[in-house]
Design an enzyme around this catalytic site. Structure first.
Site, PDB file in Angstrom:
ATOM      1  N   TRP A  57       0.847  -1.216   0.000  1.00 53.06           N
ATOM      2  CA  TRP A  57       0.000   0.000   0.000  1.00 53.06           C
ATOM      3  C   TRP A  57       0.870   1.249   0.000  1.00 53.06           C
ATOM      4  O   TRP A  57       0.400   2.350  -0.225  1.00 53.06           O
ATOM      5  CB  TRP A  57      -0.963   0.002   1.188  1.00 53.06           C
ATOM      6  CG  TRP A  57      -0.364   0.279   2.555  1.00 53.06           C
ATOM      7  CD1 TRP A  57       0.793  -0.243   3.062  1.00 53.06           C
ATOM      8  CD2 TRP A  57      -0.884   1.128   3.575  1.00 53.06           C
ATOM      9  NE1 TRP A  57       1.014   0.215   4.339  1.00 53.06           N
ATOM     10  CE2 TRP A  57       0.000   1.057   4.691  1.00 53.06           C
ATOM     11  CE3 TRP A  57      -2.009   1.944   3.678  1.00 53.06           C
ATOM     12  CZ2 TRP A  57      -0.215   1.774   5.869  1.00 53.06           C
ATOM     13  CZ3 TRP A  57      -2.218   2.649   4.859  1.00 53.06           C
ATOM     14  CH2 TRP A  57      -1.328   2.564   5.935  1.00 53.06           C
ATOM     15  N   ASP A  58       2.156   1.069   0.239  1.00 56.76           N
ATOM     16  CA  ASP A  58       3.107   2.188   0.206  1.00 56.76           C
ATOM     17  C   ASP A  58       2.932   2.991  -1.080  1.00 56.76           C
ATOM     18  O   ASP A  58       3.045   4.211  -1.094  1.00 56.76           O
ATOM     19  CB  ASP A  58       4.547   1.666   0.274  1.00 56.76           C
ATOM     20  CG  ASP A  58       4.810   0.798   1.492  1.00 56.76           C
ATOM     21  OD1 ASP A  58       3.883   0.084   1.914  1.00 56.76           O
ATOM     22  OD2 ASP A  58       5.939   0.812   2.011  1.00 56.76           O
TER      23      ASP A  58
ATOM     24  N   GLU B 126       0.546  -2.656  12.520  1.00 61.67           N
ATOM     25  CA  GLU B 126       0.842  -4.098  12.466  1.00 61.67           C
ATOM     26  C   GLU B 126       1.212  -4.685  13.827  1.00 61.67           C
ATOM     27  O   GLU B 126       1.565  -5.847  13.913  1.00 61.67           O
ATOM     28  CB  GLU B 126       1.938  -4.349  11.433  1.00 61.67           C
ATOM     29  CG  GLU B 126       1.457  -4.062  10.019  1.00 61.67           C
ATOM     30  CD  GLU B 126       2.450  -4.424   8.946  1.00 61.67           C
ATOM     31  OE1 GLU B 126       3.637  -4.648   9.267  1.00 61.67           O
ATOM     32  OE2 GLU B 126       2.056  -4.469   7.760  1.00 61.67           O
TER      33      GLU B 126
ATOM     34  N   LYS C 188       2.496   0.542  16.100  1.00 61.89           N
ATOM     35  CA  LYS C 188       3.714   0.605  15.281  1.00 61.89           C
ATOM     36  C   LYS C 188       3.748   1.902  14.468  1.00 61.89           C
ATOM     37  O   LYS C 188       4.771   2.517  14.285  1.00 61.89           O
ATOM     38  CB  LYS C 188       3.704  -0.598  14.338  1.00 61.89           C
ATOM     39  CG  LYS C 188       4.890  -0.701  13.408  1.00 61.89           C
ATOM     40  CD  LYS C 188       4.772  -1.954  12.539  1.00 61.89           C
ATOM     41  CE  LYS C 188       5.974  -2.124  11.635  1.00 61.89           C
ATOM     42  NZ  LYS C 188       5.823  -3.264  10.711  1.00 61.89           N
ATOM     43  N   GLN C 189       2.564   2.312  13.988  1.00 63.98           N
ATOM     44  CA  GLN C 189       2.510   3.421  13.019  1.00 63.98           C
ATOM     45  C   GLN C 189       1.128   4.052  13.032  1.00 63.98           C
ATOM     46  O   GLN C 189       0.222   3.561  13.703  1.00 63.98           O
ATOM     47  CB  GLN C 189       2.809   2.868  11.635  1.00 63.98           C
ATOM     48  CG  GLN C 189       1.803   1.823  11.164  1.00 63.98           C
ATOM     49  CD  GLN C 189       2.356   0.921  10.077  1.00 63.98           C
ATOM     50  OE1 GLN C 189       2.818  -0.175  10.363  1.00 63.98           O
ATOM     51  NE2 GLN C 189       2.323   1.388   8.837  1.00 63.98           N
TER      52      GLN C 189
HETATM   53  C1  BGC Z   1       4.746  -1.452   7.561  1.00 62.76           C
HETATM   54  C2  BGC Z   1       3.744  -1.509   6.435  1.00 62.76           C
HETATM   55  C3  BGC Z   1       4.452  -1.266   5.124  1.00 62.76           C
HETATM   56  C4  BGC Z   1       5.607  -2.231   4.937  1.00 62.76           C
HETATM   57  C5  BGC Z   1       6.420  -1.961   3.691  1.00 62.76           C
HETATM   58  C6  BGC Z   1       5.868  -2.435   7.279  1.00 62.76           C
HETATM   59  O1  BGC Z   1       6.832  -2.339   8.276  1.00 62.76           O
HETATM   60  O2  BGC Z   1       4.133  -1.759   8.789  1.00 62.76           O
HETATM   61  O3  BGC Z   1       2.734  -0.542   6.627  1.00 62.76           O
HETATM   62  O4  BGC Z   1       3.566  -1.405   4.074  1.00 62.76           O
HETATM   63  O5  BGC Z   1       6.474  -2.125   6.053  1.00 62.76           O
HETATM   64  O6  BGC Z   1       7.003  -0.696   3.729  1.00 62.76           O
END
Ligand code: BGC
Length: 779
Positions: A352-353, A495, A608-609
């Site tokens: 999804w980045d 995550e 995490k984010q």
């Molecule tokens: C993040 C995801 C991201 C992926 C790739 C993961 O660490 O939690 O949101 O899509 O890294 O960058």
């Protein structure tokens, strides 16, 4: 790293490294990586060192080594390889004395230069300059130039060639292939990937000059997966400069600009192309390359920041540079990888980045590229259908990680060590991180409204929006007790929370996806009967619409509590709260896993984010400023920003909340993910999404640009450190130039038409004919 070496015209264009340490190699290899979207080249040195990671990736050339492994982007042959023996001693910076060292990436010219003065253990001194670029004008071309000036009369021996012994962490993706020498000078190595059967043709040729060109004594050698020259007895008088140029090309049978039916045809074509390239020479190739960069990026979408700190301007250029290096703009069968083309991290897969972090940059500045990236998703619908079917759903369920168009899901199943059980941790994202589907729908919708590209909608967009909604409509679970549809057992953007029910981001964006699909089905029926009929055959629109309408009002949307907090999921707010100070102040991300395993982290209020916060950015109209603030205050202290996707989103939101200083601090921290002093964080490759996020922090954050409900808003608000910000955006096929200073904003239409343009500026709708000036107001 030093960001201040550029002066005059080169001010804020140079990223430099002023020391050499083998323990720092990964940082420079990534940060200085070169490329053109077709291929990406990690910036290793010509000579080998322990700890180096030599990588050359060609976008979209995936291979799967074994049945139980996932598809990955194979590490192609190393053409940079050159070893120098100076007066009998191997040129090696870990030996002797480094009298001078600097390595500089010139972002404007996309050229990497290393200047070294080296004293060998024998006390002899040499000045060496290494230059190289990966052409933006000729996608298949890598050029190196090495100049050696000994301070005493010297003799050089050199080995240089093509090394196909490369692996991805030990996995060899290529068959042995063929090697051959042509014209006594031109090395050829042909290799084919083991499973996907993609042919690669590598060619390299050298050119020597020392007061005029010459051909030194040489022997051609071949070894397993290697072809190289041993040159010897090259005498260089004291103070004179020997120049060696190495021209290399990379072609594959996947290239869409090359018409070749067989491997022989491909090899011939590549061979002739290499001859042409060498004939053109360094300067001519370099000039075309610089011009191509200028046309694609620097003149096309310049951003100018007048800041107290020159780092800010550099950081944005660095982001734009790497976005151009990593984006396969030439072919809609491929997409951007989470580490671009600069490292093995995440195996070259797309997440999804792209849609949420990178695509807005292209949508607003280069819609053609944005469209190509979205077309990739459209073309990968077969994989999305397959994934839906395998899971018992309908419609398009996009893979969390994606590689080949028809691969479906490619997320690896096992990851890092679990410190409690000693087993590998299971990666659940590929099974249950499902918001990717609405992220793609959202990005297509955003693209359409910003660009007005109706052709895209007719051919791809409506179908994507409806097919993704079909997935959600089938994914919902009926909860009899509560009389509502729910989405249970998912991973949301955060995550660190697995198997949660009703993740707000997932539910709200799924609801949005279905709601938008209803509007489009209606519109098609009313205004585009032919297209309606065509899509009806594919998607059974009547039945789909009925289901959409039935579920829409019954989808459970977590509600904002009295204190303004929106529950991230059904259980987050009931979990244990612990003191996170230690982890908030960590040097390296993920430090919490030295103390807890994922199962334990799952039971703590820690993120995490950005999760709820990114929902409030994407669907901002649904939430008031007070609610956004309350959620910031609740969630940010619990967010470790352990994903590089987090800081930039928080920066945009801090801007929205009117806290420009906080936004600036977060922008700086986001910029330091790759450019900062931590010499280890970039080892696995560049943080692609974060770079897209940096652009968003500037344009969507400080620049106050947003498309909501199809309408444009531009309400810039600069941090104290900035005197002015200039940028341009594309809006429905025209270019708008925005110049914001501390107290004034000027918006200019580059090609004014009679039709006035309506833009919301600081809360007021303005009709703009040619140009519009406003005082800066807070809203
Ligand atoms: C993040 C995801 C991201 C992926 C790739 C993961 O660490 O939690 O949101 O899509 O890294 O960058």
């Amino acid at each position: 790293m030093n960001y201040t070496t550029g002066t005059g015209e080169l001010q804020e264009w140079l990223v430099a490294e002023e020391g050499f340490r083998t323990s720092w190699l990964g940082k420079g290899e990534t940060v200085f990586s070169l490329g053109n979207g077709y291929m990406g080249l990690r910036s290793v040195t010509e000579e080998h060192y322990a700890n180096e990671q030599r990588n050359l990736f060609v976008a979209g050339t995936f291979n799967k080594f074994a049945q139980n492994e996932v598809t990955e982007l194979p590490n192609a042959a190393d053409v940079l390889w050159m070893e120098f023996i100076l007066d009998g001693t191997r040129f090696d910076l870990t030996q002797g004395t480094i009298l001078k060292y600097n390595r500089t990436l010139n972002l404007k010219h996309a050229e990497l230069v290393r200047e070294v003065t080296w004293q060998s253990p024998d006390g002899k001194v040499y000045d060496l300059v290494f230059r190289r670029f990966v052409s933006m004008a000729d996608l298949h071309v890598i050029v190196q130039r090495v100049s050696i000036t000994p301070r005493q009369e010297s003799t050089l021996a050199m080995t240089s060639g093509i090394n196909g012994q490369m692996t991805n962490s030990g996995v060899q993706h290529f068959l042995e292939g063929d090697k051959r020498l042509y014209d006594g000078r031109l090395m050829q190595q042909l290799q084919t990937t083991t499973e996907s059967g993609i042919d690669f043709a590598f060619h390299s040729i050298h050119r020597f000059s020392l007061k005029g060109s010459f051909e030194p004594k040489s022997i051609i050698k071949m070894d397993r997966r290697q072809i190289f020259f041993d040159y010897s007895d090259i005498r260089i008088p004291a103070g004179e400069t020997l120049t060696i140029e190495k021209y290399s090309t990379v072609f594959t049978s996947r290239d869409n600009d090359v018409m070749s039916e067989t491997r022989e045809e491909l090899a011939n074509l590549a061979l002739n192309a290499t001859r042409d390239i060498e004939a053109r020479g360094y300067e001519s190739l370099f000039n075309d390359h610089v011009k191509a960069w200028d046309d694609l990026v620097w003149s096309h979408a310049p951003i100018t920041i007048e800041s107290e700190s020159m780092f800010d301007q550099l950081a944005v250029r660095f982001a734009q540079y790497h976005l151009a290096v990593m984006t396969p703009k030439h072919d809609n069968r491929m997409n951007v990888a989470a580490k671009g083309l600069s490292g093995e991290g995440y195996k070259g897969h797309t997440f999804w980045d792209t849609e949420i972090f990178i695509l807005p940059y292209y949508t607003y500045t280069n819609p053609k590229i944005a469209r190509s990236l979205l077309e990739y998703r459209y073309l990968s619908l077969p994989g999305a259908h397959q994934k839906a079917k395998e899971n018992g759903y309908e419609g398009a369920m996009f893979p969390w990680e994606s590689a080949w168009l028809d691969d479906g899901e490619v997320t690896p199943v096992w990851g890092a060590a679990d410190i409690v059980t000693g087993e590998a941790t299971k990666i659940w994202s590929g099974f249950i991180e499902q918001h990717i589907t609405s992220d793609i729908a959202f990005a297509a919708w955003q693209y359409y409204h910003v660009t007005g590209d109706q052709d895209f909608m007719d051919r791809f967009g409506y179908e994507l929006l409806i097919d993704t909604a079909k997935f959600w409509a089938s994914r919902l679970e009926w909860n009899d007790e509560n009389g509502q549809y729910e989405i249970n057992q998912v991973v949301g953007p955060d995550e660190y929370k697995e198997h949660v029910d009703n993740n707000a981001f997932t539910n709200y964006t799924a609801h949005w996806n279905i709601q938008t699909a209803i509007q489009y089905v209606e519109l098609l029926r009313r205004e585009k009967p032919e297209l309606y009929e065509r899509l009806d055959e594919k998607l059974d629109l009547g039945a789909a619409e009925e289901r959409f309408r039935h579920v829409l009002e019954l989808i459970y949307l977590p509600q904002v509590r009295e204190d303004g907090v929106l529950p991230q999921d059904d259980t987050y707010l009931q979990k244990e709260i612990i003191d996170l100070t230690k982890y908030k102040n960590q040097q390296n991300v993920g430090s919490m896993f030295y103390d807890y395993n994922l199962e334990q982290v799952n039971e703590i209020q820690v993120s995490k984010q950005a999760d709820v916060m990114i929902l409030m950015y994407l669907l901002e109209d649904l939430f008031t400023a007070d609610v956004k603030r309350a959620n910031w205050e609740y969630y940010e202290p619990k967010t470790l920003h352990d994903s590089s996707l987090s800081l930039s989103t928080h920066s945009v939101l801090a801007s929205d909340l009117g806290d420009q200083e906080l936004a600036y601090d977060l922008f700086r921290r986001a910029s330091e993910i790759d450019l900062g002093p931590n010499m280890k964080t970039s080892d696995a490759g560049i943080h692609a999404a974060s770079l897209g996020g940096i652009w968003q922090a500037v344009v969507n954050g400080f620049g106050g640009v947003r498309m909501t409900g199809g309408k444009l808003r531009i309400s810039p608000m600069l941090p104290k450190a900035w005197n002015s910000l200039r940028f341009s955006i594309n809006w429905k096929n025209e270019t708008l130039d925005v110049h914001a200073s501390r107290n004034q904003v000027i918006i200019t239409r580059r090609t004014p038409t009679l039709e006035p343009l309506i833009i919301e500026v600081y809360g007021e709708l303005r009709e703009i004919k040619e140009t519009f000036t406003s005082e800066v107001l807070s809203v």
